[in-house]
Design a protein around this motif. Structure first.
Motif, PDB file in Angstrom:
ATOM      1  N   SER A 163       8.406   1.174  10.892  1.00 13.43           N
ATOM      2  CA  SER A 163       7.873   0.545  12.100  1.00 13.43           C
ATOM      3  C   SER A 163       8.066   1.416  13.340  1.00 13.43           C
ATOM      4  O   SER A 163       7.482   1.139  14.374  1.00 13.43           O
ATOM      5  N   ARG A 164       8.882   2.452  13.221  1.00 11.78           N
ATOM      6  CA  ARG A 164       9.065   3.326  14.392  1.00 11.78           C
ATOM      7  C   ARG A 164       7.851   4.221  14.628  1.00 11.78           C
ATOM      8  O   ARG A 164       7.717   4.807  15.692  1.00 11.78           O
ATOM      9  N   VAL A 182      -8.344   4.981   0.552  1.00 15.83           N
ATOM     10  CA  VAL A 182      -7.955   3.656   1.040  1.00 15.83           C
ATOM     11  C   VAL A 182      -7.677   3.688   2.546  1.00 15.83           C
ATOM     12  O   VAL A 182      -8.016   2.761   3.277  1.00 15.83           O
ATOM     13  N   TYR A 183      -7.065   4.770   3.005  1.00 13.26           N
ATOM     14  CA  TYR A 183      -6.678   4.842   4.420  1.00 13.26           C
ATOM     15  C   TYR A 183      -7.677   5.619   5.272  1.00 13.26           C
ATOM     16  O   TYR A 183      -7.422   5.884   6.438  1.00 13.26           O
ATOM     17  N   GLU A 242       3.932   4.875  15.197  1.00 11.97           N
ATOM     18  CA  GLU A 242       2.669   4.231  15.545  1.00 11.97           C
ATOM     19  C   GLU A 242       1.554   4.745  14.649  1.00 11.97           C
ATOM     20  O   GLU A 242       0.459   4.228  14.654  1.00 11.97           O
ATOM     21  N   GLY A 259       0.813  -1.209   0.000  1.00 12.96           N
ATOM     22  CA  GLY A 259       0.000   0.000   0.000  1.00 12.96           C
ATOM     23  C   GLY A 259       0.850   1.265   0.000  1.00 12.96           C
ATOM     24  O   GLY A 259       2.013   1.249   0.404  1.00 12.96           O
ATOM     25  N   PRO A 260       0.252   2.384  -0.480  1.00 13.58           N
ATOM     26  CA  PRO A 260       0.996   3.635  -0.629  1.00 13.58           C
ATOM     27  C   PRO A 260       1.608   4.159   0.681  1.00 13.58           C
ATOM     28  O   PRO A 260       2.591   4.893   0.642  1.00 13.58           O
ATOM     29  N   ARG A 314       1.827   4.952  11.241  1.00 16.22           N
ATOM     30  CA  ARG A 314       2.391   4.697   9.917  1.00 16.22           C
ATOM     31  C   ARG A 314       1.396   4.914   8.779  1.00 16.22           C
ATOM     32  O   ARG A 314       1.745   5.466   7.745  1.00 16.22           O
ATOM     33  N   LEU A 315       0.146   4.471   8.983  1.00 15.66           N
ATOM     34  CA  LEU A 315      -0.808   4.543   7.872  1.00 15.66           C
ATOM     35  C   LEU A 315      -1.276   5.974   7.627  1.00 15.66           C
ATOM     36  O   LEU A 315      -1.876   6.266   6.602  1.00 15.66           O
ATOM     37  N   GLU A 341      -6.894   8.504  18.142  1.00 15.51           N
ATOM     38  CA  GLU A 341      -5.744   8.017  18.900  1.00 15.51           C
ATOM     39  C   GLU A 341      -4.717   9.140  19.075  1.00 15.51           C
ATOM     40  O   GLU A 341      -4.137   9.337  20.135  1.00 15.51           O
ATOM     41  N   VAL A 391      -8.858   4.025   8.615  1.00 13.24           N
ATOM     42  CA  VAL A 391      -7.766   3.967   9.595  1.00 13.24           C
ATOM     43  C   VAL A 391      -7.441   5.377  10.068  1.00 13.24           C
ATOM     44  O   VAL A 391      -7.200   5.610  11.253  1.00 13.24           O
ATOM     45  N   ARG A 416      -9.750   6.572  12.760  1.00 11.28           N
ATOM     46  CA  ARG A 416      -9.470   5.974  14.053  1.00 11.28           C
ATOM     47  C   ARG A 416      -8.166   6.518  14.637  1.00 11.28           C
ATOM     48  O   ARG A 416      -8.072   6.845  15.804  1.00 11.28           O
ATOM     49  N   GLN A 417      -7.168   6.630  13.746  1.00  6.74           N
ATOM     50  CA  GLN A 417      -5.874   7.108  14.244  1.00  6.74           C
ATOM     51  C   GLN A 417      -5.958   8.555  14.716  1.00  6.74           C
ATOM     52  O   GLN A 417      -5.263   8.931  15.644  1.00  6.74           O
ATOM     53  N   VAL A 452       3.387   2.652   2.721  1.00  2.00           N
ATOM     54  CA  VAL A 452       4.741   2.143   2.939  1.00  2.00           C
ATOM     55  C   VAL A 452       5.569   2.147   1.648  1.00  2.00           C
ATOM     56  O   VAL A 452       6.596   1.482   1.570  1.00  2.00           O
TER      57      VAL A 452
END
Lengths: 618, 436
Positions: free
Chosen positions: A430-431, A541-542, A433, A88-89, A435-436, A552, A545, A548-549, A91
């Motif tokens: 991965s560092r 697409v995101y 939280e 996905g875009p 990322r998306l 967060e 997420v 929700r993020q 990453v």
């Protein structure tokens, strides 16, 4: 000899120094960039490539703050490839290999275009620090003093640098260049916590000595995607890399000479990056692997040098030659410059504020490898924030920082200043939280407006960003207005979930498993340019997420923002365990969020801290 | 709600009380030392019992008491603590409590000592909750369960899950950040299968936990049957007490009557229900409706008959696995095969019935030596985590799968140790030869 006055002085002409100087200049400061050698400004000391996964995100963020790196890479790139294209875009990792000479020239051109920016060749021997522990300038080796409102130090691997090739070791910051001893001593005397790290580089091979036939070619993307949103197209000719690999013969040579390697014989004790192991490390740690890939990367269109990516080493020069010649295609290879390991001093970044200003010395900013990071992109990203803040401090404005939720730059600086480093720090997706939400393609929407508030964005980009965000907003509005039933969508040639519900075009695009043809037909309903459509599709697409993020993120920011007043530490409540007390007193975190990320802070200790802070008088 | 600040010094009666020979008052907080000094019991050696005369601020003698001093952080709560062992009786307790209040201490809230111990890092959350369960335990089985949890056995299971989640995360993250190492673009089948397996294990654990929750809250056994078959008499005999009015008139028990006892080491609540029959009495009808409701929610239905089949009995056999058949009044009627034959009135067969009930109770409450999670909060965290792992297993985009996995890990972190990026990177670099 004499005294010069300026707003900001930047020490070092690498990736951090150049971005810092240019950013300070864009913010309106008078800037002097001092480097011990003007000719090496913009040099790529190790591999000739910019970007990658995580690193590419940083390059796009630097670009969104109107920095130099992406634009220079577009002018010098000879092999562009978006890594993780099949994922996905969020990453995707834009990466490009550089013509070294063209890259350095592009950086010099971009610096030359900065107003009120002067380049000065000198080694810095000392800092001017007053009785209140504020830095007021620097002292050059010839005694010239440059007085400034803020100083940015970006000395890379030069601080007390030592080069190792086999048993041979000599002081130096990079091959053929002296180490910065005086400045290193000065920072130590100032009481900044110092440590040592190591990194390495492979030998460079003569291009004409390689048997290219029979080696697998690795081409870049057919349509190179520029690093900078301001670049409309890549104009340089594109080259292929070739791929070869080590084998048993190579590993036997390495094993037989292991005792001669500077990083294995005890000569070097500092930690090197685990994600960028030397060939000695690879052979030792993964004895079961029969082979390790080696990418032969041309160093430029005209250059006769090739960078063999994958065989960084500190073995003696004669062993390096045998090692190289054991690899297919390199039987007759000539080594132009031997590989080496470099050990260098760094300042523990936990001694810095999130603005990159030293906690214990006012107006002193540190950026780049000196903070324990590795990589051009990591250095440049710190440089840009240090430059912005040096200009702000010199102009008597409050310094700024970037949150973890906003950008990888924020993730990196927060990681550095709260957790410190145990090995050279490199960015990985991965560092983060978030990322998306932190995508390479949406960096402008995350950072350009922020940069505008800091006055670091030039006019060209402001115009571009305004029209782009307007186009995206219009496309989003259209996509949310176009609504159809599943039957009506099917009539348009677009298969959606057959649940009888009316859905918007944005809903349709948010379906990750939409067939490519259907997606194309859906996008054709929008009248706008390809770039906007692509951005809209990624947002779709995101979208779920992201919603929700964002809640967060709000929660995290709320926690992060719970400030811990400095006087809290003057009378730390007696209820803390001695371990918690030791951690808190050592780092005096400025917020609950920062405290929570300190090593050794247990969730219970954080909960206790929250109680104690909430009952602490303001 | 904002918890009171930790700066307070609190006290509570830890043992004894008005009618006991001794009363122990426990104190915790920064002002403990000052308070002891003001009471006339200044600094003694840590953890040594000393006899002191306690006096109020007017100098009046309150009691001659044993005083123990536990300086922080090596105390139960991690703060300065003290214990006052007083003579029993309301007057002494009231006098000392009044004096403590005047000296700035306040009565502790329920569970506040353990909460302070948690906040000061003396116990982890699972252990803190186990302390609460231990204090509230009525039975051996409950006590064993709480002790297992307090000793960290449950934390061990979590540590196992955490490690496996970390390994899966490492594979997914390596695929995203270091794609050169992997041929496939998405999470490979092995990762998806492992995620599904782990999700299933979490769900299995939840099943076991339901058992454990029962152990904590006790079981409910509903006693049902036609009117006047002797349900109440049977309950009375099993609980050894006078629960309901017993009479020969059908319909005496018109509502649901509960009696609590311990059977097979498990707390059991017998629900004595109104007899089921055709009736025009509205109150009795309502009683029967409630009886059916309780029977449906009960862990075990004890169906009582007296040998004469009556309408409605069959309908109750809707859960054959959770029903126990009892034929009462064998003193006046015939015994039957496959039934527990008793005479509640005479006591015949009651001990066999009790043994059968104990076996069912133990089976329902599970083995007491299996550590499990006993609180709804734990169940919620594990349920949520299992859901995210299931979602992750079904996704074929690595970045979305990793996101679900991250959320799952965060759910479990609500009741145990979390996973940091560095933990994952450590594994990545150990497992894969990263870097060209």
């Amino acid at each position: 000899m004499g005294i010069v006055h300026t707003d900001v002085v930047v020490v070092g002409g690498g990736h951090a120094g150049c971005e810092a100087a240019a950013a300070a200049s864009r913010c309106g400061a008078q800037v002097i960039l001092v480097t011990h050698r003007l000719a090496t400004i913009g040099a790529l000391s190790c591999n000739p490539a910019i970007g990658g996964i995580g690193k590419g995100h940083l390059v796009r963020e630097i670009d969104a703050l109107d920095g130099l790196m992406a634009r220079a890479a577009d002018r010098a790139g000879i092999h562009f490839k978006v890594l993780n294209r099949r994922k996905g875009p969020a990453v995707h990792g834009p990466r490009a290999q550089m013509d070294r000479a063209l890259y350095a020239a592009a950086i010099r051109d971009l610096l030359a275009a900065c107003v009120n920016l002067t380049l000065h060749e000198a080694a810095i021997e000392d800092l001017l620090v007053d009785a209140t522990r504020r830095v007021n300038g620097v002292v050059c080796e010839d005694g010239t003093q440059i007085h400034a409102g803020a100083v940015v130090i970006t000395t890379g691997t030069f601080l007390h640098g030592t080069l190792h090739t086999g048993g041979e070791q000599r002081p130096g910051g990079r091959i053929g260049e002296p180490a910065a001893i005086g400045l290193g001593d000065r920072l130590t005397r100032l009481g900044l916590p110092m440590g040592r790290l190591k990194t390495g580089t492979p030998p460079r091979i003569r291009r004409s000595s390689i048997d290219w036939d029979g080696l697998e070619a690795d081409w870049g993307d057919a349509e190179p995607e520029p690093m900078s949103v301001l670049t409309s197209a890549i104009s340089r000719p594109q080259l292929a890399c070739r791929v070869t690999a080590t084998g048993k013969a190579t590993h036997d040579i390495v094993n037989a000479s292991m005792h001669l390697s500077a990083i294995r014989n005890g000569q070097i004790t500092s930690a090197g990056p685990r994600y960028c192991p030397s060939i000695e490390d690879k052979v030792t740690r993964f004895p079961g692997r029969a082979s390790h890939q080696v990418f032969l990367e041309p160093e430029g269109l005209e250059s006769d040098l090739v960078y063999p990516n994958g065989i960084s080493t500190s073995l003696p020069a004669n062993v390096q030659l045998a090692l190289v010649r054991s690899i297919p295609g390199l039987r007759h290879a000539e080594i132009v410059q031997a590989g080496y390991a470099v050990e260098y001093g760094f300042c523990d970044p936990r001694g810095l504020h999130a603005s990159l200003e030293a906690r214990t010395v006012r107006a002193l900013f540190l950026a780049g490898q000196i903070n324990g990071t590795t990589g051009y992109e990591e250095a440049a990203a710190q440089g840009i924030l240090a430059g912005i803040n040096a200009a702000r401090l010199a102009g008597r404005q409050a310094t700024a920082s970037i949150s973890r939720a906003t950008a990888y730059i924020g993730v990196m600086i927060d990681d550095l200043t709260t957790a410190g480093v145990t090995e050279p720090y490199r960015m990985f997706t991965s560092r983060s939280e978030f990322r998306l939400s932190l995508r390479a393609d949406n960096a402008p929407s995350r950072l350009t407006a922020l940069g505008q508030r800091w006055n670091v964005i030039g006019e060209e980009r402001l115009r571009f960003a305004a029209s782009e965000s307007e186009a995206l907003a219009a496309a989003r509005l259209a996509a949310e207005t176009i609504r159809h039933s599943p039957t009506a969508w099917r009539r348009l040639g677009i298969r959606t979930r057959d649940d009888g519900r009316v859905t918007t075009l944005f809903d349709v695009l948010s379906n990750g498993s939409l067939a490519p043809d259907d997606k194309e037909r859906a996008c054709a309903l929008l009248v706008t340019d390809d770039r906007t459509i692509r951005a809209l599709c990624h947002d779709a697409v995101y979208h779920r997420v992201a919603v929700r993020q964002s809640s967060e993120i709000r929660a995290a920011e709320l926690e992060h923002e719970t400030a811990i007043p400095e006087h809290f530490y003057a009378a730390l409540p007696g209820s803390f365990s001695s371990n918690t007390r030791r951690i808190l007193m050592a780092y005096r975190p400025h917020s609950i969020g920062a405290a929570a990320r300190l090593e050794g802070m247990t969730p219970a200790a954080v909960a206790g801290l929250m109680h104690a802070v909430s009952s602490c008088p303001r | 709600m904002m918890a009171p600040p930790l700066a307070d010094t609190v006290f509570a009666v830890a043992a004894g009380g008005r009618h006991a020979a001794l009363t122990v008052i426990r104190l915790s907080g920064a002002r403990c030392a000052d308070i002891l000094t003001s009471l006339g019991a200044p600094g003694s050696a840590p953890r040594m019992a000393v006899l002191r005369s306690l006096r109020d601020d007017a100098g009046r003698l309150l009691d001659r008491a044993l005083v123990l001093w536990f300086p922080g952080p090596r105390s139960y709560t991690g703060e300065d603590c003290a214990e006052l062992h007083l003579h029993g009786g309301g007057a002494v307790l009231e006098g000392v409590a009044h004096a403590l209040s005047r000296l700035g201490a306040r009565p502790a809230e329920a569970g506040e000592f353990t909460r302070r111990a948690f906040l000061n890092g003396r116990v982890d959350l699972l252990q803190a909750e186990a302390v609460a369960d231990l204090v509230a335990a009525e039975t051996d089985a409950q006590r064993d369960q709480a002790l297992l949890q307090m000793r960290g056995k449950v934390s061990d299971i979590h540590a196992g899950w955490r490690l496996r989640l970390m390994r899966l995360m490492a594979v997914l993250e390596a695929q995203i950040d270091f794609p050169d190492e992997f041929a496939e673009a998405g999470p490979n089948r092995a990762v998806s299968e492992d995620l599904a397996t782990l999700a299933r294990e979490l769900e299995d654990h939840l099943d076991r936990d339901r058992v454990s929750e029962r152990l904590r809250d006790g079981l409910v056994f509903a006693v049902v049957g036609a009117p006047n078959v002797g349900k109440s008499t049977l309950v009375n005999v099993l609980c050894a007490r006078d629960v309901s009015i017993v009479s020969a008139i059908p319909g005496t028990t018109r509502d649901v009557v509960e009696a609590r006892t311990i059977i097979g080491g498990v707390p059991v609540t017998f629900v004595d229900t109104a007899g089921l029959r055709e009736t025009g009495d509205e109150i009795e009808q309502e009683g029967m409706r409630r009886a059916r409701e309780r029977a449906r929610a009960a862990d075990l239905v004890v169906l009582v008959t007296d040998g004469q089949e009556r309408p409605g009995e069959k309908a109750l056999a809707f859960r054959p696995d959770s029903i126990l058949l009892v034929r009462n009044k064998i003193d006046i009627g015939a015994a039957a095969d496959g039934w527990h034959n008793v005479s509640a009135a005479r006591g015949d067969g009651v001990s066999d019935l009790r043994a059968a009930l104990a076996a069912r109770a133990r089976a329902l409450a599970g083995s007491r030596h299996v550590p499990a999670l006993t609180r709804p909060r734990h169940r919620a965290a594990v349920t949520d985590a299992a859901g995210h792992l299931r979602a992750a297993a079904a996704l074929h985009d690595a970045e979305f799968a990793a996101e679900e996995l991250r959320l799952g890990i965060r759910c479990l972190a609500r009741i145990g140790e979390g996973i940091e990026t560095e933990d994952v990177l450590d594994l990545v670099f150990r497992q894969f030869c990263i870097g060209k």
